[in-house]
Design a protein around this motif. Sequence first.
Motif, mmCIF file in Angstrom:
data_model
loop_
_atom_site.group_PDB
_atom_site.id
_atom_site.type_symbol
_atom_site.label_atom_id
_atom_site.label_comp_id
_atom_site.label_asym_id
_atom_site.label_seq_id
_atom_site.Cartn_x
_atom_site.Cartn_y
_atom_site.Cartn_z
ATOM 1 N N SER A 33 7.072 3.313 7.074
ATOM 2 C CA SER A 33 7.721 4.208 6.113
ATOM 3 C C SER A 33 9.238 4.098 6.209
ATOM 4 O O SER A 33 9.945 4.126 5.196
ATOM 5 N N VAL A 34 9.741 3.966 7.457
ATOM 6 C CA VAL A 34 11.183 3.789 7.641
ATOM 7 C C VAL A 34 11.648 2.493 6.992
ATOM 8 O O VAL A 34 12.684 2.442 6.315
ATOM 9 N N LEU A 35 10.853 1.424 7.172
ATOM 10 C CA LEU A 35 11.187 0.133 6.554
ATOM 11 C C LEU A 35 11.168 0.250 5.034
ATOM 12 O O LEU A 35 12.049 -0.288 4.351
ATOM 13 N N LEU A 36 10.185 0.962 4.518
ATOM 14 C CA LEU A 36 10.094 1.156 3.073
ATOM 15 C C LEU A 36 11.305 1.911 2.548
ATOM 16 O O LEU A 36 11.871 1.567 1.502
ATOM 17 N N GLU A 37 11.725 2.915 3.307
ATOM 18 C CA GLU A 37 12.903 3.695 2.889
ATOM 19 C C GLU A 37 14.153 2.827 2.872
ATOM 20 O O GLU A 37 14.980 2.919 1.961
ATOM 21 N N LYS A 38 14.285 1.941 3.868
ATOM 22 C CA LYS A 38 15.448 1.065 3.908
ATOM 23 C C LYS A 38 15.424 0.066 2.757
ATOM 24 O O LYS A 38 16.465 -0.211 2.141
ATOM 25 N N LEU A 39 14.237 -0.451 2.450
ATOM 26 C CA LEU A 39 14.138 -1.386 1.335
ATOM 27 C C LEU A 39 14.467 -0.710 0.011
ATOM 28 O O LEU A 39 15.088 -1.317 -0.867
ATOM 29 N N ASP A 64 9.704 8.507 18.605
ATOM 30 C CA ASP A 64 8.312 8.620 19.003
ATOM 31 C C ASP A 64 7.388 8.357 17.817
ATOM 32 O O ASP A 64 6.328 8.924 17.694
ATOM 33 N N VAL A 65 7.853 7.464 16.908
ATOM 34 C CA VAL A 65 7.083 7.199 15.703
ATOM 35 C C VAL A 65 6.003 6.183 15.990
ATOM 36 O O VAL A 65 6.109 5.358 16.888
ATOM 37 N N ASP A 66 4.919 6.269 15.226
ATOM 38 C CA ASP A 66 3.867 5.276 15.353
ATOM 39 C C ASP A 66 4.064 4.197 14.312
ATOM 40 O O ASP A 66 5.067 4.162 13.600
ATOM 41 N N GLY A 67 3.073 3.295 14.177
ATOM 42 C CA GLY A 67 3.233 2.142 13.296
ATOM 43 C C GLY A 67 3.422 2.516 11.850
ATOM 44 O O GLY A 67 4.261 1.951 11.152
ATOM 45 N N SER A 68 2.655 3.485 11.354
ATOM 46 C CA SER A 68 2.774 3.854 9.949
ATOM 47 C C SER A 68 4.121 4.481 9.649
ATOM 48 O O SER A 68 4.711 4.257 8.593
ATOM 49 N N ASP A 69 4.619 5.299 10.596
ATOM 50 C CA ASP A 69 5.931 5.901 10.386
ATOM 51 C C ASP A 69 7.020 4.839 10.359
ATOM 52 O O ASP A 69 7.977 4.929 9.584
ATOM 53 N N MET A 70 6.894 3.805 11.209
ATOM 54 C CA MET A 70 7.878 2.723 11.204
ATOM 55 C C MET A 70 7.831 1.965 9.881
ATOM 56 O O MET A 70 8.866 1.550 9.359
ATOM 57 N N VAL A 86 0.836 -1.212 0.000
ATOM 58 C CA VAL A 86 0.000 0.000 0.000
ATOM 59 C C VAL A 86 0.862 1.250 0.000
ATOM 60 O O VAL A 86 0.604 2.217 -0.735
ATOM 61 N N LEU A 87 1.907 1.257 0.826
ATOM 62 C CA LEU A 87 2.782 2.428 0.900
ATOM 63 C C LEU A 87 3.612 2.615 -0.366
ATOM 64 O O LEU A 87 4.117 3.712 -0.619
ATOM 65 N N SER A 88 3.757 1.541 -1.159
ATOM 66 C CA SER A 88 4.599 1.616 -2.359
ATOM 67 C C SER A 88 3.862 2.203 -3.563
ATOM 68 O O SER A 88 4.481 2.432 -4.610
ATOM 69 N N LYS A 89 2.565 2.436 -3.434
ATOM 70 C CA LYS A 89 1.805 2.983 -4.564
ATOM 71 C C LYS A 89 2.324 4.376 -4.928
ATOM 72 O O LYS A 89 2.522 5.226 -4.063
ATOM 73 N N PHE A 127 2.038 -8.400 -1.003
ATOM 74 C CA PHE A 127 2.606 -7.139 -1.480
ATOM 75 C C PHE A 127 1.894 -6.697 -2.760
ATOM 76 O O PHE A 127 1.556 -5.512 -2.924
ATOM 77 N N GLY A 128 1.658 -7.644 -3.676
ATOM 78 C CA GLY A 128 0.955 -7.307 -4.906
ATOM 79 C C GLY A 128 -0.473 -6.880 -4.657
ATOM 80 O O GLY A 128 -0.982 -5.964 -5.319
ATOM 81 N N ILE A 129 -1.145 -7.525 -3.685
ATOM 82 C CA ILE A 129 -2.522 -7.136 -3.353
ATOM 83 C C ILE A 129 -2.550 -5.714 -2.810
ATOM 84 O O ILE A 129 -3.398 -4.895 -3.192
ATOM 85 N N GLY A 130 -1.627 -5.394 -1.907
ATOM 86 C CA GLY A 130 -1.573 -4.039 -1.371
ATOM 87 C C GLY A 130 -1.194 -3.008 -2.414
ATOM 88 O O GLY A 130 -1.670 -1.870 -2.384
ATOM 89 N N TYR A 131 -0.373 -3.413 -3.351
ATOM 90 C CA TYR A 131 0.070 -2.500 -4.415
ATOM 91 C C TYR A 131 -0.981 -2.367 -5.522
ATOM 92 O O TYR A 131 -0.854 -1.515 -6.396
ATOM 93 N N SER A 132 -2.016 -3.203 -5.480
ATOM 94 C CA SER A 132 -3.058 -3.244 -6.524
ATOM 95 C C SER A 132 -2.444 -3.566 -7.884
ATOM 96 O O SER A 132 -2.728 -2.902 -8.892
ATOM 97 N N ALA A 133 -1.586 -4.599 -7.886
ATOM 98 C CA ALA A 133 -0.918 -4.994 -9.120
ATOM 99 C C ALA A 133 -1.910 -5.636 -10.081
ATOM 100 O O ALA A 133 -2.968 -6.135 -9.675
ATOM 101 N N GLY A 134 -1.540 -5.627 -11.360
ATOM 102 C CA GLY A 134 -2.401 -6.208 -12.377
ATOM 103 C C GLY A 134 -2.344 -7.714 -12.396
ATOM 104 O O GLY A 134 -1.579 -8.358 -11.655
#
Length: 572
Positions: A227-233, A219-225, A57-60, A138-145
């Motif tokens: 985002s951090v994981l996404l940035e590292k990936l 002091d980050v919440d779940g969504s921010d964490m 979802v965050l990768s869209k 991951f594909g479901i969250g990304y709404s892949a074809g």
Amino acid sequence: MKKYISLVKLLFVQQYRVKPTEGKRKRGGTIAAYVVLGICFLPMLIGLAGSMYFLGVLSKGLENVENIAATLLFVCQGVVLLFGVQTLITNVFSAKDADKLLFLPVNSSAIFAAKLTVAYLNEVITTAVMLIVTLLPFGIGYSAGAGYYLLLIPALILVPLLPMLISSLIAIPLSAVITKFGKNGVVKTLMQVLMFALIMGVYLFGMYELGFIGGSSGDVDGSDMASVLLEKLQGIGSAMKYVHSDFTLASAMLGASFGAVALNLLISVAENALLFGLVLALSIPFYRWILSASVEGTGVFRRKKVKSSDLTVKNQGVVKELIFTDIKRVMRDSQMGFQGILSLIMLPLMVVVFYFCFSITSEDGQNIVEMLQGQSLYRGIAPIVFLSYMSLLGMSSNVLGIYPISRENKSIYLVKSLPVSFNKYLLAKVILSTSAMLISDFLMCLLVVVLFGIDWYFGIAMLVVMGALGFGAMCITTLIDLKSPKLGWTNFNQSLKNAKNSWMAMLVGLVVSLIIGVISAVCLVGWYFLNAAWYMLLIMWLLIIGASVGFAAVCYRIMTGSAEKYFNLIEP
């Protein structure tokens, strides 16, 4: 080709062969064991799949999403590699069955191809599980074809090839050294343990770098964490162009046009075909050498001179002699020795992993463990949590206690002719497996006290309880293995396929953990309402110790009462 297919079928069926079940009752028990095993692993798999969904979802809308998908493919390959190296060494390059296979009307290349195919099929099974819990959500969250999901099928075939190449590069020199040492089982076992420690170290380092363990929470919440994981990936994914077969496969899965999808898929298939060719080019000559070396001998072994004084028999007591003989038997078999030592280091290793997982630091420099230690509730609950979980893990991972009769193989028939009481023979088995657990329990309790700040007297109480529970559980698992042992195996890993034993051990651990949880919950409620009265903790531990000692006594009585009946039923 017909001979090759027949050999693949034979090896694959032999690997997963189990004794035919007799009657609906045994079949129902096997199904129930599958259900229990699935329930144990299902929460972890669901959690991982959920994380991958939100990552999608965050990768869209992001650029270079191929980098993230390629990184996930690479992570799947890492898991396949983690489980595949040992399998490749023991099932392909060990050549313990060379004296049987060389007499078949099949050339050595076909034998190697069949063994490699079976190893590949095992890695395909692991890959399928990983793709289902990573790339699919991951594909479901990304709404892949639709093309993304269709290309998961070729991904299932292509993903295991790179791990097989790396596994071969690791397995070939290790197998050569193991062959050179010949029958020195201790050296083989130590090498396998060192290899496992190295792979686990690399795995934990990778998990730390990805941010799954350790790090800083702020002091980050779940969504921010997330985002951090996404940035590292994304940062790691920028280097995935060097793993070009994964990058082109990910580009094909997320391609926008048919031409781009077809071109990237074709490149990925060609590159993976080249990898497979390298595997064959490296492995076939080595396999031919190791086949001949295992049957004909390499000429590097020298017979050691034995002095007459070394042949003196020293009487140390029947049970003690049986224990030391069993230890020698375990250490002579490198596979059995590796599994036995692995069960010793499992609990301490898990404590270290938990410590790294809870070493997340806040802005004031405190980690989670330090913050929890400041709360009075932590003092009462933390030892119980470690006791319950580690007891369950120890009971279900100790191969010396789960397979005490099966690991004897056909030697069990000789026990019938020994002038030794069978109860002493069983007692020696239980003492050996319990002693191995106690070594692991001691290291685990020491690490819990040092790393998690648990009071030392609670550490001693945990050790006493785990010792008694371990003895009782080993009595039950010994009786279970005695009732339906798996004998006639050519390597110890085949005996480990008697999964019913491990499932029943896990079930015993679950029941024990539930009993501990009920006792501790009642006492901790009283402790809380009595303003943290110290005597409630004392009562709780006395009840737990008493229950564990009673459990050990009852289990030993059950084992000795039924064991000889089952032993008499074991016949060639």
